[in-house]
Design an enzyme around this catalytic site. Structure first.
Site, PDB file in Angstrom:
ATOM      1  N   TRP A 365       6.641   7.780  -4.846  1.00 57.75           N
ATOM      2  CA  TRP A 365       7.229   6.456  -4.600  1.00 57.75           C
ATOM      3  C   TRP A 365       6.891   5.487  -5.729  1.00 57.75           C
ATOM      4  O   TRP A 365       7.336   4.337  -5.710  1.00 57.75           O
ATOM      5  CB  TRP A 365       6.714   5.876  -3.279  1.00 57.75           C
ATOM      6  N   ASP A 366       6.122   5.946  -6.734  1.00 62.91           N
ATOM      7  CA  ASP A 366       5.648   5.049  -7.788  1.00 62.91           C
ATOM      8  C   ASP A 366       6.782   4.336  -8.522  1.00 62.91           C
ATOM      9  O   ASP A 366       6.561   3.325  -9.181  1.00 62.91           O
ATOM     10  CB  ASP A 366       4.797   5.819  -8.811  1.00 62.91           C
ATOM     11  N   GLU A 504      -3.351   6.761   1.908  1.00 61.46           N
ATOM     12  CA  GLU A 504      -3.402   8.211   2.152  1.00 61.46           C
ATOM     13  C   GLU A 504      -4.684   8.676   2.828  1.00 61.46           C
ATOM     14  O   GLU A 504      -4.789   9.838   3.197  1.00 61.46           O
ATOM     15  CB  GLU A 504      -3.287   8.952   0.822  1.00 61.46           C
ATOM     16  N   LYS A 624      -7.543   3.494   1.447  1.00 63.56           N
ATOM     17  CA  LYS A 624      -7.589   3.870   0.039  1.00 63.56           C
ATOM     18  C   LYS A 624      -6.945   2.790  -0.820  1.00 63.56           C
ATOM     19  O   LYS A 624      -7.381   2.504  -1.927  1.00 63.56           O
ATOM     20  CB  LYS A 624      -6.816   5.181  -0.137  1.00 63.56           C
ATOM     21  N   GLN A 625      -5.859   2.210  -0.312  1.00 65.70           N
ATOM     22  CA  GLN A 625      -5.064   1.292  -1.138  1.00 65.70           C
ATOM     23  C   GLN A 625      -4.295   0.339  -0.228  1.00 65.70           C
ATOM     24  O   GLN A 625      -4.276   0.523   0.991  1.00 65.70           O
ATOM     25  CB  GLN A 625      -4.094   2.100  -1.986  1.00 65.70           C
TER      26      GLN A 625
HETATM   27  C1  BGC Z   1      -1.618   7.282  -4.448  1.00 64.26           C
HETATM   28  C2  BGC Z   1      -0.140   7.279  -4.180  1.00 64.26           C
HETATM   29  C3  BGC Z   1       0.605   7.516  -5.470  1.00 64.26           C
HETATM   30  C4  BGC Z   1       0.115   8.782  -6.140  1.00 64.26           C
HETATM   31  C5  BGC Z   1       0.787   9.030  -7.459  1.00 64.26           C
HETATM   32  C6  BGC Z   1      -2.007   8.558  -5.165  1.00 64.26           C
HETATM   33  O1  BGC Z   1      -3.348   8.506  -5.502  1.00 64.26           O
HETATM   34  O2  BGC Z   1      -2.341   7.199  -3.255  1.00 64.26           O
HETATM   35  O3  BGC Z   1       0.250   6.053  -3.613  1.00 64.26           O
HETATM   36  O4  BGC Z   1       1.961   7.623  -5.213  1.00 64.26           O
HETATM   37  O5  BGC Z   1      -1.260   8.672  -6.359  1.00 64.26           O
HETATM   38  O6  BGC Z   1       0.525   8.010  -8.346  1.00 64.26           O
END
Ligand code: BGC
Length: 814
Positions: A365-366, A504, A624-625
């Protein structure tokens, strides 16, 4: 570090991989890590070359299971060029004395220069200067110029220039026990005019690769051209060179005579083609021909520099202080991954650039953090990246059907054909355990695609795309959400269950028999947005395309009524006066943050720490984020307010601020995307801590904040996110309703900045903001004037005019 250069002093093996990633050169078609040409892959060095969209699938046995992974393939290494004095060993920074070592990445010119002074076994000094490029105008060409000077002696040296097909995908320690041999049928050979070639193919995707290298030098310096001893075959070499090839390495050998203090230049020009390329007969012939046709080095350098100059003009950025050069480096890497050449390719946004093998070159989704930036600079590239998604719409519909759903279920990780590429197992390096990976349940990726379709069309005015491919994707994604949302009579709401949100860490309830969580607020609110927006687009769609679309997709008014209902009644959980990340989040245990910080120091990967302790992060209110806070990243306060109101909630400033505080205390920032979002959200909320996060987002890759991961590839989303943070975050720039809207917020550390954008056919629209003024200058053209809207007024700026708007007061608010 000056404004346009990025410099590294000394040779430090421990930093080599990080430097290789940050010194990667690329042109959107392919990229090559900044590895030393004399070194092969080992624990210090990792030369890697990757072509966008070049994937291959391999099966591996891990933890008693057979798993398949699709990887972006490490292509044959075109860099190898080594030197030896007399009959000594090949010079290498790991075996010989290095007197000086300096690397200089020139962002303006798109070149990497390296100077190294070696001392050989006999105490003789050889100065080496190397300049390389991956050509921005001709995307199939690369160049390595090597200049050698004997200091205080005269004598012979040997130069070995090669193409190396023995490479594997072994750049990521965690993937070491997985199959890594993607290239097969490697053949090498020679062609006239000092050229060696290598061809091979990927083992399952059957992508054929052709590479050719031509190494030439000043003929007066060549003393011998004897064949290489370990070569299988040596063909007739033109006078002055030895050209040879063995099974998987095509080698060209030169023996040069050096006079004390006189510099000899060796130029290696390389061409790369794959069978994905249009307008070629076959990749090998194309590569051999291209290298043969390549102009001299000065001409190549000049056209490369000009291509970069034009790119920089499109993406001007002027930010003072220490942030400026970092932002420029980020822009450099974004442009090297997604350049104008990308517009001709069938590729998505690789999360780690074309800079390394982490995440296997997959598309996540980046792009949500990348396209909004590109929309205002290279809209044709955004369009191509969305077209990559459109081409895989059928597969997304198939994935939904196979899972018992309707509409399109886009994969969390996408590669060549759009099927789900998320790994089934991942390794926790702390515990050494392979664990099931449920991150594929991040169906919110579909909303990210829909959001990008909308944003792109708003910014570019590309209604043709919106009314064709765009609306088709919107409809299928909306249908997925409406279908997966189940009505709960007790709540009187629709619920989306069994998903994973952006955070995540949480992939299930503690002790539950099934993975996934219920009612992730981000997922539900963005799903509501997709449904509402799709209804708007359908409403505005002209009669004919609307009828065609309805016939094609079977849409009818009953279905649309259903979407309307779901979009108003999706369930959003709350607890303690804040939006809950998901149903039940508030009931999870609190983590002893201070204790863990004290014990482990860096707790960004708290999930790994807890799992290694035999615990699970699923038990805790620890993210995590950014997850809920992503809503404040995607939507302006006004839009978010409307969205919540549509869903029957009043989320005022106080409630939002409370929510921001709540999650700020409970997030470990284990993803580089997190600091971008927090910096953005806090800046918009005019909070003093904003800079801490912006600063962290800027330092993410250059200081390798995620514990060594940058060496495995840059974090493209975070890099583009920092650019967009200036472009849209601080300015509040929106391209809504046919106007450029601004709602600037102050960030004292970035008090004045300027950049140029491309907006609805206008190229080079100049914007400059300071604490109390906004300047906009529209270049001369035959286009319509641009409407510029501030909270309290709208002005129209005609082509050839500029306008300074006083920013009376910064509105209070989130
Ligand atoms: C993040 C995701 C991201 C992925 C690729 C992961 O560490 O949690 O949000 O899409 O890295 O960058």
């Amino acid at each position: 570090m000056a404004d346009w250069t990025w410099e590294y002093e000394g040779y430090h093996p421990a930093q080599e991989r990080l430097r290789e990633s940050l010194c990667t050169l690329g042109n959107g078609y392919f990229a090559t890590r900044g590895a030393a040409p004399e070194c092969t892959a080992d624990s210090v060095h990792y030369p890697g070359t990757y072509a966008a969209g070049c994937y291959n699938r391999l099966a591996s046995d891990v933890a008693g299971r057979r798993v398949e992974n699709e990887d972006m393939v490490n292509l044959p290494n075109w860099l190898p060029l080594r030197l030896r004095t007399g009959s000594g060993t090949w010079l290498s920074p790991d075996t010989h004395k290095v007197l000086d070592h300096h690397q200089n990445l020139d962002l303006r010119a798109g070149t990497l220069e390296r100077t190294v002074r070696y001392e050989d076994e006999d105490g003789r000094c050889l100065a080496v200067r190397q300049l390389r490029l991956v050509h921005m105008a001709d995307p199939h060409l690369a160049l390595l110029r090597t200049q050698v000077t004997a200091e205080g002696w005269s004598g012979e040296i040997e130069v070995e220039s090669a193409l190396d097909g023995t490479v594997t995908n072994s750049g990521v320690e965690r993937y070491r026990s997985l199959a890594s041999q993607h290239l097969t049928d490697v053949r090498t050979g020679t062609s006239p005019r000092d050229t060696v070639w290598l061809r091979c193919r990927t083992s399952r995707s059957d992508i054929r690769i052709g590479m050719a290298a031509r190494t030439v030098t000043d003929a007066r310096a060549v003393t011998d051209a004897r064949a290489v001893t370990d070569a299988r075959a040596v063909t007739d070499a033109p006078a002055g060179t030895g050209v040879a090839h063995d099974n998987a390495r095509a080698v060209q050998l030169l023996r040069l005579s050096l006079a004390d203090g006189r510099t000899v230049t060796v130029d290696k020009t390389v061409a790369l083609h794959t069978s994905h390329d249009p307008a070629i007969k076959d990749p090998l012939h194309a590569a051999v021909e291209r290298v043969g046709r390549a102009p001299d080095v000065e001409t190549l350098l000049a056209s490369h520099r000009m291509a970069w100059q034009q790119l920089w003009r499109n993406a001007e950025l002027d930010v003072p202080n220490s942030a400026g050069p970092v932002l420029r480096l980020h822009l450099f890497h974004v442009l090297q991954t997604l350049s104008p050449h990308t517009a001709d390719l069938d590729v998505g946004v690789p999360a780690r650039g074309l800079h390394g093998e982490a995440y296997r070159g997959h598309v996540f989704w980046d792009e949500l953090f990348v396209l909004p930036y590109l929309n205002l600079h290279l809209p044709e590239v955004s369009r191509a990246l969305l077209t990559y998604r459109h081409r895989r719409l059928e597969q997304a519909c198939r994935s939904a059907r196979n899972a018992g759903h309707t509409g399109a279920m886009y994969p969390w990780q996408s590669g060549s054909d759009g099927r789900e590429e998320t790994q089934q197992l991942h390794l926790n390096p702390r515990s050494g355990r392979w664990l099931p990976d449920h991150s594929w349940l991040q169906h919110h990726v579909g909303s990210a695609i829909a959001y990008n379709v909308w944003q792109y069309c708003e910014a570019s005015g590309d209604t043709e795309f919106l009314h064709t491919k765009g609306v088709e994707m919107l409809v299928r994604i909306a249908r997925f959400w409406a279908g997966i949302a189940a009505y709960d009579g007790t709540l009187g709401r629709y619920r989306i269950r069994g998903v994973v949100g952006p955070d995540e860490y949480h992939d299930g309830y503690p002790g539950a028999g099934r993975p996934g969580l219920d009612d992730n607020a981000y997922t539900n609110v963005t799903a509501a947005w997709v449904l509402a927006r799709t209804l708007d687009v359908l409403h505005e769609l002209p009669e004919l395309p609307r009828r065609d679309l309805c016939e094609r997709t079977g849409l009818d008014s009953a279905e649309l009524d259903g979407w309307e209902d779901v979009s108003k009644k999706l369930y959003v959980p709350f607890h303690a006066g804040v939006i809950s990340q998901f149903e039940g989040y508030g009931a999870l245990d609190e983590l002893d943050w201070a204790g863990y910080r004290e014990r482990y120091g860096d707790i960004r990967r708290l999930d790994r720490i807890l799992e290694a302790e035999g615990d699970t992060v699923n038990r805790y209110q620890a993210s995590k984020q950014a997850d809920v806070l992503m809503l404040g990243y995607l939507f302006s306060p006004a839009e978010l307010g409307d969205l919540f109101r549509r869903l029957g909630h009043e989320v005022d400033d106080t409630a939002w601020r409370r929510t921001v505080d709540y999650y700020l205390r409970r997030t470990s920032h284990g993803s580089t995307l997190s600091s971008v979002v927090h910096g953005w959200v806090l800046a918009r909320a005019r909070r003093a801590e904003a800079w801490t996060y912006v600063h962290e987002a800027l330092a993410g890759d250059i200081a390798d904040l995620q514990g060594g991961t940058t060496g495995e590839g840059i974090h493209l989303g975070a890099m583009a996110g920092t650019l967009d943070l200036v472009q849209r975050g601080l300015t509040g720039l929106e391209t809504r309703g046919g106007a450029l809207r601004f709602d600037p917020v102050p960030l004292p550390e970035l008090s004045e900045y300027g950049f140029a954008i491309r907006y609805r056919g206008h190229r080079g629209v100049q914007l400059r903001l300071s604490a109390d003024e906004l300047l906009i200058a529209v270049p001369v053209s035959d286009k319509e004037p641009i409407d510029v809207a501030l909270a309290d007024r709208t002005v129209s700026v005609a082509p050839g005019e500029s306008c300074v708007l006083t920013l009376h007061t910064f509105r209070e608010g989130r």
